[in-house]
Write a protein that holds these residues in place. Structure first.
Motif, mmCIF file in Angstrom:
data_model
loop_
_atom_site.group_PDB
_atom_site.id
_atom_site.type_symbol
_atom_site.label_atom_id
_atom_site.label_comp_id
_atom_site.label_asym_id
_atom_site.label_seq_id
_atom_site.Cartn_x
_atom_site.Cartn_y
_atom_site.Cartn_z
ATOM 1 N N TYR A 128 0.834 -1.196 0.000
ATOM 2 C CA TYR A 128 0.000 0.000 0.000
ATOM 3 C C TYR A 128 0.871 1.250 0.000
ATOM 4 O O TYR A 128 2.020 1.232 0.442
ATOM 5 N N GLY A 129 0.326 2.319 -0.519
ATOM 6 C CA GLY A 129 1.061 3.575 -0.603
ATOM 7 C C GLY A 129 0.300 4.557 -1.474
ATOM 8 O O GLY A 129 -0.712 4.221 -2.079
ATOM 9 N N GLU A 130 0.810 5.779 -1.539
ATOM 10 C CA GLU A 130 0.187 6.807 -2.356
ATOM 11 C C GLU A 130 0.357 6.481 -3.844
ATOM 12 O O GLU A 130 1.131 5.590 -4.224
ATOM 13 N N PHE A 131 -0.364 7.236 -4.692
ATOM 14 C CA PHE A 131 -0.202 7.048 -6.137
ATOM 15 C C PHE A 131 1.249 7.354 -6.511
ATOM 16 O O PHE A 131 1.891 8.234 -5.949
ATOM 17 N N GLY A 132 1.757 6.565 -7.454
ATOM 18 C CA GLY A 132 3.136 6.760 -7.901
ATOM 19 C C GLY A 132 4.175 6.119 -7.015
ATOM 20 O O GLY A 132 5.384 6.282 -7.246
ATOM 21 N N SER A 133 3.742 5.354 -5.998
ATOM 22 C CA SER A 133 4.724 4.752 -5.086
ATOM 23 C C SER A 133 5.272 3.431 -5.613
ATOM 24 O O SER A 133 6.227 2.893 -5.059
ATOM 25 N N GLY A 134 4.643 2.888 -6.658
ATOM 26 C CA GLY A 134 5.184 1.676 -7.287
ATOM 27 C C GLY A 134 4.307 0.454 -7.178
ATOM 28 O O GLY A 134 4.716 -0.644 -7.582
ATOM 29 N N LYS A 135 3.087 0.594 -6.666
ATOM 30 C CA LYS A 135 2.212 -0.571 -6.476
ATOM 31 C C LYS A 135 1.892 -1.259 -7.802
ATOM 32 O O LYS A 135 2.074 -2.480 -7.948
ATOM 33 N N THR A 136 1.386 -0.499 -8.761
ATOM 34 C CA THR A 136 0.997 -1.078 -10.048
ATOM 35 C C THR A 136 2.221 -1.552 -10.829
ATOM 36 O O THR A 136 2.154 -2.566 -11.545
ATOM 37 N N GLN A 137 3.339 -0.854 -10.682
ATOM 38 C CA GLN A 137 4.571 -1.283 -11.355
ATOM 39 C C GLN A 137 5.028 -2.640 -10.820
ATOM 40 O O GLN A 137 5.500 -3.491 -11.581
#
Length: 339
Positions: A128-137
């Motif tokens: 979990y994390g804010e947008f752009g933190s690398g989750k989807t990557q």
């Protein structure tokens, strides 16, 4: 009941494996009860275990007492053939079994070390994390790497990608595949994508995923994101209780899928503002409350750090709280370049 010997995995294809776990093995059941059970469409012992006795009763109309008996019989058979742990097992047996557990590399040696070798089969890893933190990557990278052989960090299997926020991009898969010297067309063929448009649709997809997992040799289940649809549909305090009930049912279903099919599960979760100060002076915590906190095997918080990202192990049954640095480039998740 004589179950016979377990065939060698090399010659044990998915069709025969599915047939070997047919509910017809519940030979102690009366014929009419077995017939009623088959009408639900649950034809495998794994299906019964994943559903649980309450859902089984709701779908079949069979009494709870009978469904509890059916469920316990299914569990006993899966224990007998080694798919699930026996009720009373020496810790040494569990330890020896965990030494052989499957793991999927994240693409970063640092990240793999944080996880003790990579994304673990039979477990839920939540990031979990804010947008752009690398989750989807991370989700995209793992869905490529899982297809490699074990020596290369994969499990020789496919990925099932449940997309709830329209974030899956085949172009990104192609870029990561080329950067990692994999065939992009073949890689894309081995990723099954299911776009969920509502929380009920997401639950339907998850219910039907069991067929896909068996038929397509799926070794990694991804939900990106697991909670977004529930947050958008169940608004306000009056809907909070129902939302939590639905999510509780969802995450326990995911847990049973991971354990019965022995696949890795990667959940991308959102964050919400918190009045409490967390590590690194951040004021965010994972969405979903205690439902996800108690159900995820591993919880990892991701955040930006200039051009790099930081991953911190927040909760784990066997890892200390620690953090590592990783990067994102054309190959997906990777380690920062040394200057």
């Amino acid at each position: 009941m004589n179950h016979g010997s377990d065939p060698d995995n090399s010659s044990f294809d998915h069709k025969s494996k599915k047939e070997s776990l047919s509910i017809d093995l519940l030979s102690d059941l009366p014929t009419e009860l077995l017939s009623q059970l088959k009408k639900t469409g649950l034809l495998s012992l794994k299906d019964i275990v994943i559903e649980g006795p309450f859902e089984l009763s709701a779908k079949s109309g069979i009494s709870m007492d009978d469904c509890n008996f059916i469920y316990n019989q299914a569990i006993a058979y899966l224990e007998d053939v080694g798919i699930m742990e026996k009720r009373f097992t020496p810790a040494t047996t569990i330890y020896d079994k965990r030494k052989k557990i499957g793991r999927i590399s994240t693409g970063s040696k640092n990240f793999d070390k944080l996880l003790g070798g990579g994304l673990e089969t039979g477990a839920i890893t939540e990031v979990y994390g804010e947008f752009g933190s690398g989750k989807t990557q991370l989700c995209h990278t793992a869905s490529v790497i899982v297809q490699l052989n074990r020596n290369q960090g994969g499990l020789d299997g496919g990925a099932l990608y449940i997309d709830t926020e329209n974030t899956f991009r085949p172009e990104r898969i192609e870029t990561i595949s080329r950067a990692r010297r994999q065939n992009p067309s073949q890689t894309l063929d081995n990723i099954i994508v299911a776009r969920a448009y509502s929380s009920s649709h997401q639950e339907l997809i998850l219910s039907e995923s069991r067929r896909i997992i068996e038929a397509q040799n799926i070794k990694l289940l991804i939900l990106d994101s697991a909670i977004s649809l529930y947050r958008s549909e169940y608004l306000g305090l009056s809907a909070l209780s129902l939302r939590q009930q639905r999510m509780n049912k969802l995450v326990h279903s995911i847990m049973r899928i991971a354990q019965t099919h022995q696949i890795a599960v990667l959940l991308a979760n959102q964050v919400q503002s918190s009045p409490e100060t967390g590590f690194g002076n951040t004021s965010f915590k994972a969405a979903g409350g205690n439902i996800f906190a108690h159900s995820s095997t591993y919880r990892i918080f991701l955040r930006k750090s200039n051009r790099n990202r930081i991953a911190r192990m927040v909760d784990s049954p066997n890892h200390p709280e620690s953090e590592i640095v990783f990067s994102i480039d054309e190959s997906g998740i990777t380690d920062p370049q040394k200057i």
